[in-house]
Design a protein around this motif. Structure first.
Motif, PDB file in Angstrom:
ATOM      1  N   ASP A 154       0.930  -1.263   0.164  1.00 24.26           N
ATOM      2  CA  ASP A 154       0.172   0.004   0.053  1.00 24.26           C
ATOM      3  C   ASP A 154       0.887   1.177   0.192  1.00 24.26           C
ATOM      4  OD1 ASP A 154      -2.259  -1.286   0.129  1.00 24.26           O
ATOM      5  OD2 ASP A 154      -2.576  -1.443   2.107  1.00 24.26           O
ATOM      6  N   VAL A 155       1.861   1.178   0.702  1.00 29.76           N
ATOM      7  CA  VAL A 155       2.856   2.457   0.926  1.00 29.76           C
ATOM      8  C   VAL A 155       3.512   2.645  -0.439  1.00 29.76           C
ATOM      9  CG1 VAL A 155       4.704   3.506   1.927  1.00 29.76           C
ATOM     10  CG2 VAL A 155       3.151   2.247   3.088  1.00 29.76           C
ATOM     11  N   MET A 156       3.848   1.425  -1.190  1.00 28.35           N
ATOM     12  CA  MET A 156       4.679   1.514  -2.537  1.00 28.35           C
ATOM     13  C   MET A 156       3.762   2.107  -3.532  1.00 28.35           C
ATOM     14  SD  MET A 156       6.697  -2.154  -2.422  1.00 28.35           S
ATOM     15  CE  MET A 156       7.200  -1.955  -4.017  1.00 28.35           C
ATOM     16  N   ASP A 157       2.397   1.631  -3.379  1.00 26.87           N
ATOM     17  CA  ASP A 157       1.581   2.075  -4.337  1.00 26.87           C
ATOM     18  C   ASP A 157       1.291   3.308  -4.272  1.00 26.87           C
ATOM     19  OD1 ASP A 157      -0.730   1.279  -6.483  1.00 26.87           O
ATOM     20  OD2 ASP A 157      -2.011   2.191  -4.862  1.00 26.87           O
ATOM     21  N   ALA A 158       1.219   4.163  -3.012  1.00 24.27           N
ATOM     22  CA  ALA A 158       1.101   5.586  -2.818  1.00 24.27           C
ATOM     23  C   ALA A 158       2.180   6.197  -3.394  1.00 24.27           C
ATOM     24  CB  ALA A 158       0.779   5.792  -1.331  1.00 24.27           C
ATOM     25  N   VAL A 190       0.901  -0.668  -7.659  1.00 28.43           N
ATOM     26  CA  VAL A 190       1.476  -1.746  -7.127  1.00 28.43           C
ATOM     27  C   VAL A 190       0.566  -2.601  -6.421  1.00 28.43           C
ATOM     28  CG1 VAL A 190       3.526  -2.766  -5.439  1.00 28.43           C
ATOM     29  CG2 VAL A 190       3.730  -0.329  -6.342  1.00 28.43           C
ATOM     30  N   ARG A 191       0.731  -4.030  -6.776  1.00 25.97           N
ATOM     31  CA  ARG A 191      -0.406  -4.779  -6.115  1.00 25.97           C
ATOM     32  C   ARG A 191       0.351  -6.237  -5.734  1.00 25.97           C
ATOM     33  NH1 ARG A 191      -1.233  -4.302 -11.900  1.00 25.97           N
ATOM     34  NH2 ARG A 191      -0.578  -6.341 -12.582  1.00 25.97           N
ATOM     35  N   ARG A 192      -0.339  -6.900  -4.836  1.00 29.75           N
ATOM     36  CA  ARG A 192       0.248  -8.569  -4.539  1.00 29.75           C
ATOM     37  C   ARG A 192      -0.786  -9.338  -5.128  1.00 29.75           C
ATOM     38  NH1 ARG A 192       3.979 -10.266  -0.885  1.00 29.75           N
ATOM     39  NH2 ARG A 192       3.868  -8.134   0.237  1.00 29.75           N
ATOM     40  N   THR A 193      -0.278 -10.313  -5.987  1.00 33.19           N
ATOM     41  CA  THR A 193      -1.171 -11.310  -6.639  1.00 33.19           C
ATOM     42  C   THR A 193      -1.404 -12.332  -5.587  1.00 33.19           C
ATOM     43  OG1 THR A 193       0.812 -12.495  -7.108  1.00 33.19           O
ATOM     44  CG2 THR A 193       0.185 -10.799  -8.817  1.00 33.19           C
ATOM     45  N   VAL A 216      11.720   1.389  -9.845  1.00 25.88           N
ATOM     46  CA  VAL A 216      11.455   0.330  -8.793  1.00 25.88           C
ATOM     47  C   VAL A 216      12.282   0.123  -7.842  1.00 25.88           C
ATOM     48  CG1 VAL A 216      11.525  -2.186  -8.637  1.00 25.88           C
ATOM     49  CG2 VAL A 216      10.282  -1.192 -10.825  1.00 25.88           C
ATOM     50  N   GLY A 217      13.611   0.424  -7.918  1.00 23.00           N
ATOM     51  CA  GLY A 217      14.643   0.635  -6.772  1.00 23.00           C
ATOM     52  C   GLY A 217      13.959   1.617  -5.734  1.00 23.00           C
ATOM     53  N   ALA A 218      13.595   2.663  -6.159  1.00 24.60           N
ATOM     54  CA  ALA A 218      13.210   3.587  -5.023  1.00 24.60           C
ATOM     55  C   ALA A 218      11.811   2.901  -4.245  1.00 24.60           C
ATOM     56  CB  ALA A 218      12.807   4.819  -5.862  1.00 24.60           C
ATOM     57  N   LEU A 219      11.085   2.704  -5.021  1.00 24.83           N
ATOM     58  CA  LEU A 219       9.900   1.955  -4.507  1.00 24.83           C
ATOM     59  C   LEU A 219      10.084   0.734  -3.415  1.00 24.83           C
ATOM     60  CD1 LEU A 219       7.111   1.848  -7.248  1.00 24.83           C
ATOM     61  CD2 LEU A 219       7.476   3.650  -5.511  1.00 24.83           C
ATOM     62  N   LEU A 220      11.025   0.096  -3.760  1.00 34.34           N
ATOM     63  CA  LEU A 220      11.520  -1.059  -2.817  1.00 34.34           C
ATOM     64  C   LEU A 220      12.140  -0.547  -1.321  1.00 34.34           C
ATOM     65  CD1 LEU A 220      13.135  -3.553  -5.158  1.00 34.34           C
ATOM     66  CD2 LEU A 220      11.076  -3.677  -4.049  1.00 34.34           C
ATOM     67  N   VAL A 245      19.296   5.696  -4.799  1.00 38.09           N
ATOM     68  CA  VAL A 245      18.460   5.028  -5.724  1.00 38.09           C
ATOM     69  C   VAL A 245      19.289   4.008  -6.585  1.00 38.09           C
ATOM     70  CG1 VAL A 245      17.032   5.353  -7.686  1.00 38.09           C
ATOM     71  CG2 VAL A 245      16.912   6.941  -5.981  1.00 38.09           C
ATOM     72  N   HIS A 246      18.870   2.600  -6.430  1.00 35.15           N
ATOM     73  CA  HIS A 246      19.604   1.761  -7.072  1.00 35.15           C
ATOM     74  C   HIS A 246      18.852   1.068  -8.310  1.00 35.15           C
ATOM     75  CE1 HIS A 246      22.416   1.235  -3.680  1.00 35.15           C
ATOM     76  NE2 HIS A 246      21.422   0.936  -2.721  1.00 35.15           N
ATOM     77  N   VAL A 247      19.577   0.801  -9.324  1.00 38.25           N
ATOM     78  CA  VAL A 247      18.943   0.183 -10.483  1.00 38.25           C
ATOM     79  C   VAL A 247      18.933  -1.388 -10.389  1.00 38.25           C
ATOM     80  CG1 VAL A 247      19.303  -0.208 -13.099  1.00 38.25           C
ATOM     81  CG2 VAL A 247      20.161   1.943 -12.094  1.00 38.25           C
ATOM     82  N   VAL A 248      17.985  -1.696 -10.000  1.00 42.26           N
ATOM     83  CA  VAL A 248      17.474  -3.152  -9.763  1.00 42.26           C
ATOM     84  C   VAL A 248      17.861  -4.224 -10.712  1.00 42.26           C
ATOM     85  CG1 VAL A 248      15.828  -2.790  -7.899  1.00 42.26           C
ATOM     86  CG2 VAL A 248      14.844  -3.033 -10.288  1.00 42.26           C
TER      87      VAL A 248
END
Length: 281
Positions: A154-158, A190-193, A216-220, A245-248
């Motif tokens: 939820d935080v990642m999605d925001a 962002v969602r969880r399957t 994506v690196g920032a969101l993680l 900020v890492h490049v995943v």
């Protein structure tokens, strides 16, 4: 890169997919590294018996080494005579010639104004992450990144939603000389399957080099609690690369879909995109 096929040639659209794990990206490179473009062009030359002539592909999204594609689109301009001679059997012949980690699913004569790169309205990517303590399902290991911290979806999605819109993504891009870093993100979520995999999905008009993997690196970092929900937007607004900020890794990323306008709007869309990218011909 021509807006239309030259006289005597037919523009052919290719719909394709590939597992990027054993490729050094889409684009052909000096040094003989294995690339998706190189494999398809070699196969096309062989099955059409074109000798030393290579018909060059133009692609919607030039994926990096290790990145996969489920809905990639390319085009190639073929001589009318060659297309007429081979078109009915070309798809099956390519299936027999191409390696098993790349498939061409459709070959169709493109409508007037079509250009796989410049006529595209948007590209949609999904990055897949597993955060189970025991790791990633072995059958998914080549397509899902393992993150060894539990993620708050939820935080990642925001945080992802805060990056939607047209912005200068210089802070998330590997700068290329003379290239703009302004892009428009249409959707980012962002969602969880049901099986527990975290899917980070983003749709935009186009992407800068390394942009998706950097975001994506920032969101993680947000999802595992190392940074606050506002941090990715602060990085964006600063317009400079942040060392945090890492490049995943590339193997979690898949190009899922490329969309195009109706046939009558292709030429205008292509002209608009060329102007934005500074490649007016």
């Amino acid at each position: 890169m021509s807006e239309v096929a030259a006289p005597g040639f037919v523009r052919v659209r290719l719909d394709l997919s590939y597992d990027g794990g054993e490729f050094h990206g889409w684009a052909k490179q000096a040094g003989g590294q294995r690339t998706v473009q190189g494999e398809i062009e070699d196969a096309l030359r062989t099955v059409t018996r074109s000798g030393e002539t290579t018909y060059e592909l133009t692609v919607a999204g030039r994926t990096d080494a290790g990145v996969h594609a489920r809905g990639q689109v390319a085009h190639v301009d073929l001589p009318e005579e060659l297309w007429g001679l081979h078109q009915e059997k070309l798809l099956k012949r390519l299936a027999g010639r191409l390696p098993k980690d790349v498939r061409v699913w459709a070959l169709t004569e493109a409508p007037e104004g079509f250009n796989a790169r410049f006529a595209a309205l948007w590209r949609r990517y999904i990055y897949r992450v597993g955060d189970r303590p025991g790791g990633v399902d072995p059958l998914l290991r080549s397509h899902v990144l393992w993150h060894d911290w539990e993620l708050d979806v939820d935080v990642m999605d925001a945080a992802a939603k805060s990056l939607v819109g047209e912005h200068d993504f210089a802070a998330y891009a590997k700068k290329r000389e003379g290239a703009s870093t302004v892009r428009e993100i249409f959707d980012f979520g962002v969602r969880r399957t049901a099986d527990g995999v975290v899917e980070i999905e983003v749709r935009a008009d186009a992407f800068c080099h390394n942009q998706v993997r950097s975001m994506v690196g920032a969101l993680l970092f947000v999802g595992d609690g190392h940074r606050g929900v506002e941090w990715p937007r602060k990085v964006l607004d600063a317009r400079v690369r942040d060392s945090a900020v890492h490049v995943v890794r590339p193997h979690g990323l898949t190009l899922e879909e490329v969309a195009y306008p109706a046939a009558g709007q292709l030429a205008e869309r292509q002209r608009q995109a060329r102007r934005v990218r500074g490649q007016v011909h």
